[in-house]
Design a protein around this motif. Structure first.
Motif, PDB file in Angstrom:
ATOM      1  N   THR A  86       0.891  -1.459   0.006  1.00 48.24           N
ATOM      2  CA  THR A  86       0.028  -0.063   0.137  1.00 48.24           C
ATOM      3  C   THR A  86       0.953   1.260   0.022  1.00 48.24           C
ATOM      4  O   THR A  86       0.539   2.121  -0.760  1.00 48.24           O
ATOM      5  N   ASP A  87       1.696   1.347   0.746  1.00 47.12           N
ATOM      6  CA  ASP A  87       2.900   2.303   0.699  1.00 47.12           C
ATOM      7  C   ASP A  87       3.324   2.705  -0.590  1.00 47.12           C
ATOM      8  O   ASP A  87       3.334   3.875  -0.968  1.00 47.12           O
ATOM      9  N   LEU A  88       3.963   1.580  -1.376  1.00 51.29           N
ATOM     10  CA  LEU A  88       4.306   1.995  -2.561  1.00 51.29           C
ATOM     11  C   LEU A  88       3.346   2.361  -3.611  1.00 51.29           C
ATOM     12  O   LEU A  88       3.655   3.083  -4.328  1.00 51.29           O
ATOM     13  N   LEU A  89       2.134   1.733  -3.601  1.00 51.20           N
ATOM     14  CA  LEU A  89       1.076   1.967  -4.326  1.00 51.20           C
ATOM     15  C   LEU A  89       0.674   3.744  -4.230  1.00 51.20           C
ATOM     16  O   LEU A  89       0.324   4.271  -5.028  1.00 51.20           O
ATOM     17  N   MET A  90       0.440   4.122  -2.957  1.00 52.20           N
ATOM     18  CA  MET A  90       0.088   5.269  -2.585  1.00 52.20           C
ATOM     19  C   MET A  90       1.136   6.268  -3.075  1.00 52.20           C
ATOM     20  O   MET A  90       0.764   7.361  -3.585  1.00 52.20           O
ATOM     21  N   LEU A  91       2.250   6.066  -3.007  1.00 56.18           N
ATOM     22  CA  LEU A  91       3.481   6.895  -3.829  1.00 56.18           C
ATOM     23  C   LEU A  91       3.239   7.094  -5.375  1.00 56.18           C
ATOM     24  O   LEU A  91       3.250   8.125  -5.652  1.00 56.18           O
ATOM     25  N   ILE A  92       2.888   5.940  -5.869  1.00 57.41           N
ATOM     26  CA  ILE A  92       2.696   6.013  -7.294  1.00 57.41           C
ATOM     27  C   ILE A  92       1.235   6.672  -7.498  1.00 57.41           C
ATOM     28  O   ILE A  92       1.374   7.483  -8.365  1.00 57.41           O
ATOM     29  N   ALA A  93       0.361   6.417  -6.621  1.00 56.83           N
ATOM     30  CA  ALA A  93      -0.911   7.213  -7.050  1.00 56.83           C
ATOM     31  C   ALA A  93      -0.704   8.733  -6.711  1.00 56.83           C
ATOM     32  O   ALA A  93      -1.230   9.486  -7.694  1.00 56.83           O
ATOM     33  N   ILE A  94       0.039   9.263  -5.875  1.00 54.27           N
ATOM     34  CA  ILE A  94       0.252  10.614  -5.705  1.00 54.27           C
ATOM     35  C   ILE A  94       0.867  11.278  -6.825  1.00 54.27           C
ATOM     36  O   ILE A  94       0.545  12.322  -7.217  1.00 54.27           O
ATOM     37  N   PHE A  95       1.978  10.442  -6.989  1.00 52.26           N
ATOM     38  CA  PHE A  95       2.712  10.970  -8.354  1.00 52.26           C
ATOM     39  C   PHE A  95       1.710  11.018  -9.676  1.00 52.26           C
ATOM     40  O   PHE A  95       1.637  12.238 -10.192  1.00 52.26           O
ATOM     41  N   LEU A 100      -3.115  11.194  13.149  1.00 48.36           N
ATOM     42  CA  LEU A 100      -4.202  10.241  13.573  1.00 48.36           C
ATOM     43  C   LEU A 100      -4.444   8.933  14.268  1.00 48.36           C
ATOM     44  O   LEU A 100      -5.461   8.529  14.372  1.00 48.36           O
ATOM     45  N   GLY A 101      -3.098   8.308  14.312  1.00 48.87           N
ATOM     46  CA  GLY A 101      -2.825   6.991  14.983  1.00 48.87           C
ATOM     47  C   GLY A 101      -2.973   5.888  14.051  1.00 48.87           C
ATOM     48  O   GLY A 101      -3.289   4.792  14.464  1.00 48.87           O
ATOM     49  N   HIS A 102      -2.646   6.228  12.871  1.00 53.58           N
ATOM     50  CA  HIS A 102      -2.812   4.915  11.726  1.00 53.58           C
ATOM     51  C   HIS A 102      -1.306   5.074  10.850  1.00 53.58           C
ATOM     52  O   HIS A 102      -1.249   5.799  10.130  1.00 53.58           O
ATOM     53  N   ASN A 103      -0.411   4.430  11.590  1.00 53.83           N
ATOM     54  CA  ASN A 103       1.076   4.673  10.990  1.00 53.83           C
ATOM     55  C   ASN A 103       0.922   3.763   9.775  1.00 53.83           C
ATOM     56  O   ASN A 103       0.826   2.675   9.964  1.00 53.83           O
ATOM     57  N   PRO A 104       1.209   4.313   8.658  1.00 51.34           N
ATOM     58  CA  PRO A 104       1.084   3.773   7.440  1.00 51.34           C
ATOM     59  C   PRO A 104       2.404   2.889   6.972  1.00 51.34           C
ATOM     60  O   PRO A 104       2.508   1.952   6.156  1.00 51.34           O
ATOM     61  N   PHE A 105       3.466   2.889   8.011  1.00 46.87           N
ATOM     62  CA  PHE A 105       4.631   1.975   7.725  1.00 46.87           C
ATOM     63  C   PHE A 105       4.891   0.697   8.729  1.00 46.87           C
ATOM     64  O   PHE A 105       6.043   0.239   8.726  1.00 46.87           O
ATOM     65  N   LEU A 106       3.794   0.272   9.249  1.00 49.01           N
ATOM     66  CA  LEU A 106       3.904  -0.833  10.075  1.00 49.01           C
ATOM     67  C   LEU A 106       3.744  -2.053   9.138  1.00 49.01           C
ATOM     68  O   LEU A 106       4.244  -3.007   9.665  1.00 49.01           O
ATOM     69  N   GLY A 107       3.129  -1.958   8.170  1.00 46.90           N
ATOM     70  CA  GLY A 107       3.208  -3.164   7.264  1.00 46.90           C
ATOM     71  C   GLY A 107       1.935  -3.897   7.608  1.00 46.90           C
ATOM     72  O   GLY A 107       1.179  -4.693   6.576  1.00 46.90           O
ATOM     73  N   THR A 108       1.232  -3.970   8.618  1.00 43.30           N
ATOM     74  CA  THR A 108      -0.132  -4.919   8.975  1.00 43.30           C
ATOM     75  C   THR A 108      -0.922  -3.844   9.860  1.00 43.30           C
ATOM     76  O   THR A 108      -0.536  -3.257  10.571  1.00 43.30           O
ATOM     77  N   TYR A 109      -2.167  -4.161   9.635  1.00 39.67           N
ATOM     78  CA  TYR A 109      -2.820  -3.130  10.240  1.00 39.67           C
ATOM     79  C   TYR A 109      -4.226  -4.000  10.954  1.00 39.67           C
ATOM     80  O   TYR A 109      -4.344  -5.205  10.665  1.00 39.67           O
ATOM     81  N   GLY A 110      -5.101  -3.641  11.734  1.00 42.02           N
ATOM     82  CA  GLY A 110      -6.283  -4.372  12.068  1.00 42.02           C
ATOM     83  C   GLY A 110      -6.478  -3.926  13.624  1.00 42.02           C
ATOM     84  O   GLY A 110      -6.015  -3.032  14.235  1.00 42.02           O
ATOM     85  N   LEU A 117      -7.120  10.101 -12.738  1.00 46.94           N
ATOM     86  CA  LEU A 117      -8.198   9.121 -12.406  1.00 46.94           C
ATOM     87  C   LEU A 117      -7.705   7.631 -12.087  1.00 46.94           C
ATOM     88  O   LEU A 117      -8.045   6.739 -11.396  1.00 46.94           O
ATOM     89  N   LEU A 118      -6.502   7.472 -12.754  1.00 45.68           N
ATOM     90  CA  LEU A 118      -5.692   6.037 -12.445  1.00 45.68           C
ATOM     91  C   LEU A 118      -5.123   6.239 -10.936  1.00 45.68           C
ATOM     92  O   LEU A 118      -5.146   5.354 -10.372  1.00 45.68           O
ATOM     93  N   GLY A 119      -4.619   7.612 -10.799  1.00 43.92           N
ATOM     94  CA  GLY A 119      -4.119   7.606  -9.563  1.00 43.92           C
ATOM     95  C   GLY A 119      -5.229   7.499  -8.307  1.00 43.92           C
ATOM     96  O   GLY A 119      -5.100   6.920  -7.272  1.00 43.92           O
ATOM     97  N   VAL A 120      -6.498   7.884  -8.536  1.00 43.89           N
ATOM     98  CA  VAL A 120      -7.479   7.696  -7.543  1.00 43.89           C
ATOM     99  C   VAL A 120      -7.778   6.169  -7.435  1.00 43.89           C
ATOM    100  O   VAL A 120      -8.123   5.873  -6.390  1.00 43.89           O
ATOM    101  N   LEU A 121      -7.913   5.552  -8.471  1.00 46.20           N
ATOM    102  CA  LEU A 121      -8.436   4.190  -8.458  1.00 46.20           C
ATOM    103  C   LEU A 121      -7.167   3.455  -8.049  1.00 46.20           C
ATOM    104  O   LEU A 121      -7.533   2.410  -6.888  1.00 46.20           O
ATOM    105  N   LEU A 122      -6.133   3.901  -8.140  1.00 47.28           N
ATOM    106  CA  LEU A 122      -4.688   3.123  -7.350  1.00 47.28           C
ATOM    107  C   LEU A 122      -4.916   3.482  -5.792  1.00 47.28           C
ATOM    108  O   LEU A 122      -4.666   2.428  -5.002  1.00 47.28           O
ATOM    109  N   TRP A 123      -5.290   4.795  -5.424  1.00 44.94           N
ATOM    110  CA  TRP A 123      -5.673   4.968  -4.239  1.00 44.94           C
ATOM    111  C   TRP A 123      -6.372   4.108  -3.415  1.00 44.94           C
ATOM    112  O   TRP A 123      -6.386   3.600  -2.416  1.00 44.94           O
ATOM    113  N   ALA A 124      -7.628   3.917  -4.445  1.00 42.83           N
ATOM    114  CA  ALA A 124      -9.006   3.214  -3.590  1.00 42.83           C
ATOM    115  C   ALA A 124      -8.250   1.718  -3.490  1.00 42.83           C
ATOM    116  O   ALA A 124      -8.686   1.262  -2.299  1.00 42.83           O
TER     117      ALA A 124
END
Length: 185
Positions: A71-80, A175-185, A100-107
């Motif tokens: 997700t971290d990698l895809l988000m960097l591409i989406a922002i670009f 906001l309490g959601h560290n995107p670099f942890l690798g696993t969420y839940g 629109l492809l960036g938005v789709l990748l973000w989603a």
């Protein structure tokens, strides 16, 4: 959840207005039409954020472990990709709908790490809107490929994307959601 759905409906309606009702949109005029879309879009974002934050967590599926890194990698591409339409780079000449492809990748990236009902409604809904928008634009307009640009512009866009990515990551951590942890839940 109703506030989230209302915000999503408002987002889709305001963004598809030009494509679905072009005559009515044209009657509004260029600047007033853009103002209507802007105001409705801001209201939609506010409603979606409030609705998403208030939504009860209803698990639907369990994300695979480690998907946060993808997700971290895809988000960097989406922002670009979101910035490509504003550049004169080479990527702009290769993709018809980079934003629109960036938005789709973000989603898609967010659905990899969020398996609750509110996330499916929000990210799935925005992703579906992006797909519908691409299809409508392709059906209604011809595309003339822009003149080839330089890699320098893409490199600058990449640097800007890194800065924006860092800011977005900082907000997520705040906001309490560290995107670099690798696993969420």
């Amino acid at each position: 959840m109703q506030v989230l759905v209302l915000g999503l409906i408002l987002w889709v309606a305001s963004h598809l207005f030009k494509r679905v009702l072009p005559g009515l949109r044209a009657k509004l005029g260029d600047l007033p039409g853009k103002m209507v879309v802007t105001v409705l879009s801001l209201a939609a974002i506010i409603l979606m954020v409030i609705g998403y934050r208030r939504a009860e967590i209803v698990p639907v599926y369990t994300p695979l472990p480690g998907m946060g890194h993808l997700t971290d990698l895809l988000m960097l591409i989406a922002i670009f990709l979101l910035g490509v339409p504003h550049s004169k780079g080479l990527v702009k000449t290769r993709l018809r709908h980079p934003m629109l492809l960036g938005v789709l990748l973000w989603a898609f990236a967010h659905l990899l790490v969020n398996g609750d009902l509110a996330s499916i409604v929000l990210f799935g809904g925005i992703g579906a809107w992006a797909v519908v928008s691409i299809l409508l634009i392709n059906a209604q307009e011809d595309w003339k490929r822009p003149a080839p640009g330089g890699l320098r512009s893409d490199a600058i866009g990449g640097a800007i994307a890194l800065v924006v990515y860092g800011l977005i990551a900082g907000v997520h951590i705040w906001l309490g959601h560290n995107p670099f942890l690798g696993t969420y839940g």
